[in-house]
Enzyme design. Structure first.
Site, PDB file in Angstrom:
ATOM      1  N   GLU A   1      -1.492  -1.205  -4.691  1.00  0.00           N
ATOM      2  CA  GLU A   1      -2.686  -0.372  -4.871  1.00  0.00           C
ATOM      3  C   GLU A   1      -2.451   0.629  -5.991  1.00  0.00           C
ATOM      4  O   GLU A   1      -1.413   1.298  -6.048  1.00  0.00           O
ATOM      5  CB  GLU A   1      -3.035   0.371  -3.585  1.00  0.00           C
TER       6      GLU A   1
ATOM      7  N   ASP B   1       0.870  -1.178   0.000  1.00  0.00           N
ATOM      8  CA  ASP B   1       0.000   0.000   0.000  1.00  0.00           C
ATOM      9  C   ASP B   1       0.911   1.233   0.000  1.00  0.00           C
ATOM     10  O   ASP B   1       1.456   1.601   1.044  1.00  0.00           O
ATOM     11  CB  ASP B   1      -0.894  -0.014   1.238  1.00  0.00           C
TER      12      ASP B   1
ATOM     13  N   ASP C   1      -2.471   0.595   7.435  1.00  0.00           N
ATOM     14  CA  ASP C   1      -1.699   0.453   6.200  1.00  0.00           C
ATOM     15  C   ASP C   1      -1.193  -0.977   6.032  1.00  0.00           C
ATOM     16  O   ASP C   1      -1.133  -1.499   4.909  1.00  0.00           O
ATOM     17  CB  ASP C   1      -0.515   1.427   6.194  1.00  0.00           C
TER      18      ASP C   1
END
Length: 210
Positions: A123, A57, A195
């Site tokens: 992502e 991420d 996260d």
């Protein structure tokens, strides 16, 4: 700075190590992981598909990661999911931009060399986050460079794709996604920080989709 909780999770067997906030890795090694797995299921037979997936991420202040081992038969009808490691790479806001990007570069290189994943799941960057788009894009550029240097293939997913895959609802909230990750990986608690949970969600999405 890598902040992580490293552990091996197989069904109800957990070998946990204390969280650390240092650049050095804790003494959980790939050999130890394989040893724990073999002791946990000595009678198990190798399945047809086996992948170690690294979920990432992207972020400048906090880059989340999650690593899972996935095994299944060729039709993915029988599968085994093992949580290997998760955490965040943090960079202090007081550091210069170049130094923060170097921290991400160095720590991510160490992470990949340590765990030797087969695939990364990242992502996809969206520009609606106007407040931090440039910072995230810079961190993502470093991330992409590290993956290329490691010759590690990666796939990309939007937040909506992750939510849809894990919950069946593209507008699910963060809590619903974390609950889905906890359930699918048979964890005893919600993975934190957020996260790091997102890193696990991305890794799991790659396995379920590909």
């Amino acid at each position: 700075m890598v902040v992580r909780r490293a552990f091996v999770k197989i069904s109800s067997i957990t070998s946990s190590f204390q969280s650390i906030a240092v650049r050095a890795f804790c003494p959980l090694t790939p050999d130890l992981v394989n040893s724990v797995i073999s002791q946990a299921s000595p009678e198990s037979k190798p399945l047809g598909i086996k992948k170690r997936i690294l979920g990432l991420d992207p972020g400048l202040a906090s880059l989340g990661f999650g690593i899972i081992d996935c095994e299944a038969d060729e039709n993915k009808e029988a599968q085994s999911l093992t949580t290997i490691d998760f955490g965040v790479i943090k960079t202090p806001a007081s550091d210069k931009m170049g130094d923060r990007l170097c921290t991400i570069y160095d720590d991510l290189h160490q992470l990949i060399q340590h765990w030797q994943p087969d695939l990364a799941s990242v992502e996809k960057l969206f520009f609606y986050r106007m407040g931090n788009t440039i910072a995230v894009a810079q961190a993502r550029g470093v991330l992409t460079l590290v993956l290329a240097q490691a010759k590690l293939d990666f796939c990309e997913f939007t937040p909506a794709q992750v939510k849809q895959t894990l919950t069946g609802y593209g507008n699910a909230d963060k809590g619903q996604v974390q609950e889905a990750v906890t359930r699918e990986l048979a964890l005893d608690y919600l993975p934190k920080p957020d996260d790091a949970a997102d890193g696990l969600a991305l890794a799991l999405t790659a396995w379920l989709v590909l």
